[in-house]
Design a protein around this motif. Structure first.
Motif, PDB file in Angstrom:
ATOM      1  N   VAL A  82       8.799  -1.745   2.569  1.00 37.27           N
ATOM      2  CA  VAL A  82       8.076  -0.434   2.325  1.00 37.27           C
ATOM      3  C   VAL A  82       7.548   0.263   3.384  1.00 37.27           C
ATOM      4  O   VAL A  82       7.062  -0.415   4.496  1.00 37.27           O
ATOM      5  N   ALA A  84       5.884   4.077   5.134  1.00 36.88           N
ATOM      6  CA  ALA A  84       4.604   5.061   4.712  1.00 36.88           C
ATOM      7  C   ALA A  84       5.115   6.336   4.820  1.00 36.88           C
ATOM      8  O   ALA A  84       5.779   6.741   5.874  1.00 36.88           O
ATOM      9  N   TRP A 106       5.490   4.162   0.653  1.00 39.82           N
ATOM     10  CA  TRP A 106       4.201   4.437   0.068  1.00 39.82           C
ATOM     11  C   TRP A 106       3.701   5.627   0.461  1.00 39.82           C
ATOM     12  O   TRP A 106       3.490   5.962   1.723  1.00 39.82           O
ATOM     13  N   ARG A 108       0.700   7.145   1.972  1.00 43.15           N
ATOM     14  CA  ARG A 108      -0.525   6.781   2.818  1.00 43.15           C
ATOM     15  C   ARG A 108      -1.659   7.293   2.637  1.00 43.15           C
ATOM     16  O   ARG A 108      -2.692   6.687   3.086  1.00 43.15           O
ATOM     17  N   THR A 112      -4.124   1.695  -0.991  1.00 42.07           N
ATOM     18  CA  THR A 112      -3.215   0.774  -0.887  1.00 42.07           C
ATOM     19  C   THR A 112      -3.103  -0.197  -2.259  1.00 42.07           C
ATOM     20  O   THR A 112      -3.969  -0.163  -3.219  1.00 42.07           O
ATOM     21  N   PRO A 113      -1.942  -1.009  -2.400  1.00 39.39           N
ATOM     22  CA  PRO A 113      -1.763  -1.520  -3.739  1.00 39.39           C
ATOM     23  C   PRO A 113      -2.844  -2.493  -3.875  1.00 39.39           C
ATOM     24  O   PRO A 113      -3.078  -3.585  -2.981  1.00 39.39           O
ATOM     25  N   ALA A 119      -1.808   3.425  -6.518  1.00 36.70           N
ATOM     26  CA  ALA A 119      -1.134   3.497  -5.212  1.00 36.70           C
ATOM     27  C   ALA A 119       0.195   3.874  -5.781  1.00 36.70           C
ATOM     28  O   ALA A 119       0.930   3.411  -6.753  1.00 36.70           O
ATOM     29  N   ILE A 121       4.238   4.843  -4.596  1.00 32.30           N
ATOM     30  CA  ILE A 121       5.468   4.195  -3.877  1.00 32.30           C
ATOM     31  C   ILE A 121       6.604   5.113  -4.304  1.00 32.30           C
ATOM     32  O   ILE A 121       7.044   5.140  -5.583  1.00 32.30           O
ATOM     33  N   ILE A 148       3.986  -6.649  -4.665  1.00 30.53           N
ATOM     34  CA  ILE A 148       3.694  -6.022  -3.510  1.00 30.53           C
ATOM     35  C   ILE A 148       3.172  -6.903  -2.413  1.00 30.53           C
ATOM     36  O   ILE A 148       2.037  -7.287  -2.329  1.00 30.53           O
ATOM     37  N   LEU A 185      -0.673   0.998  -9.911  1.00 27.34           N
ATOM     38  CA  LEU A 185       0.696   1.145  -9.249  1.00 27.34           C
ATOM     39  C   LEU A 185       1.490   2.201  -9.776  1.00 27.34           C
ATOM     40  O   LEU A 185       1.585   2.361 -11.195  1.00 27.34           O
TER      41      LEU A 185
END
Length: 229
Positions: A82, A84, A106, A108, A112-113, A119, A121, A148, A185
């Motif tokens: 992954v 960013a 992801w 940014r 964050t997860p 989050a 992705i 993740i 997520l």
């Protein structure tokens, strides 16, 4: 890390159109939809709200901020690195690398997860020569696990709640980006029909999931009430 005001502004402007390799432009040439308006306070009322109308407080795990580095979805045998992405100068979410379509990316400026909130992705569905990281995303069903791996060594495990498809002209910005006390997520890719004239997919496929497990308690932060988990 941007402050919450910056995140709020960027999330509102971040309606996605994740593209397949052949899609060289956005489905909306004039830019993504306008940011959702700020919520208005409810009108005064003398009636007390019913307890059932109030959302239950989140009592599950909460993680400190740590960027995602690996993604695994056992049901579709997916394992990927992954990266960013951020925002372009005109306020759109950057497209994941075309040079490495088997990697995810992801967003940014979001959580964050494992942190409270969604989050996000993103990933391509295909390339000129082969399937890309999220080609089999539509095979996921409710209850599937998404794991993740985070930079701090912890692993956040999410459970899929739904897999849905939306026209790119009706991207559900609020559902994807709206803040929440629940760690969530979103996996986003392209789907639906491929328009050969415009060289792009017409829809987005989005996986909605929520945090249900953490493999390393040492990396967890305080939960509701400030108590460590």
């Amino acid at each position: 890390m941007p402050d919450r005001r910056t995140v709020g502004r960027t999330l509102g402007a971040a309606s996605l159109a994740v593209l397949g390799w052949g899609a060289w432009r956005w489905s909306q040439p004039d830019g993504p939809p306008a940011p959702p308006p700020l919520a208005k306070p409810p009108a005064p009322t003398t009636a007390a709200p019913r307890p059932s109308a109030r959302p239950a407080p989140w009592t599950g795990p909460v993680l400190r901020r740590s960027v995602p580095v690996r993604l695994a979805i056992p049901k579709i045998r997916l394992e990927a690195f992954v990266d960013a992405v951020g925002l372009t100068r005109d306020g759109r979410v950057e497209t994941p690398s075309y040079a490495q379509p088997t990697r995810a990316a992801w967003y940014r400026y979001g959580p964050t997860p494992g942190e409270p909130g969604p989050a996000v992705i993103l990933g391509h569905v295909d390339s000129k020569s082969k399937v890309a990281v999220f080609f089999y995303l539509t095979r996921l069903t409710s209850g599937a696990a998404v794991e993740i791996g985070r930079a701090d060594g912890s692993r956040a495990v999410f459970t899929v709640e739904s897999v849905e498809r939306f026209a790119k002209t009706a991207f559900p910005t609020e559902r994807v980006y709206a803040g929440s006390p629940v760690p969530q997520l979103r996996l986003v890719t392209c789907g639906g029909q491929f328009d050969r004239r415009r060289q792009e997919y017409l829809d987005n496929v989005i996986v909605f999931a929520r945090l249900t497990g953490v493999t390393s308690a040492a990396s967890t932060g305080p939960g509701p009430g400030g108590k460590p988990r």
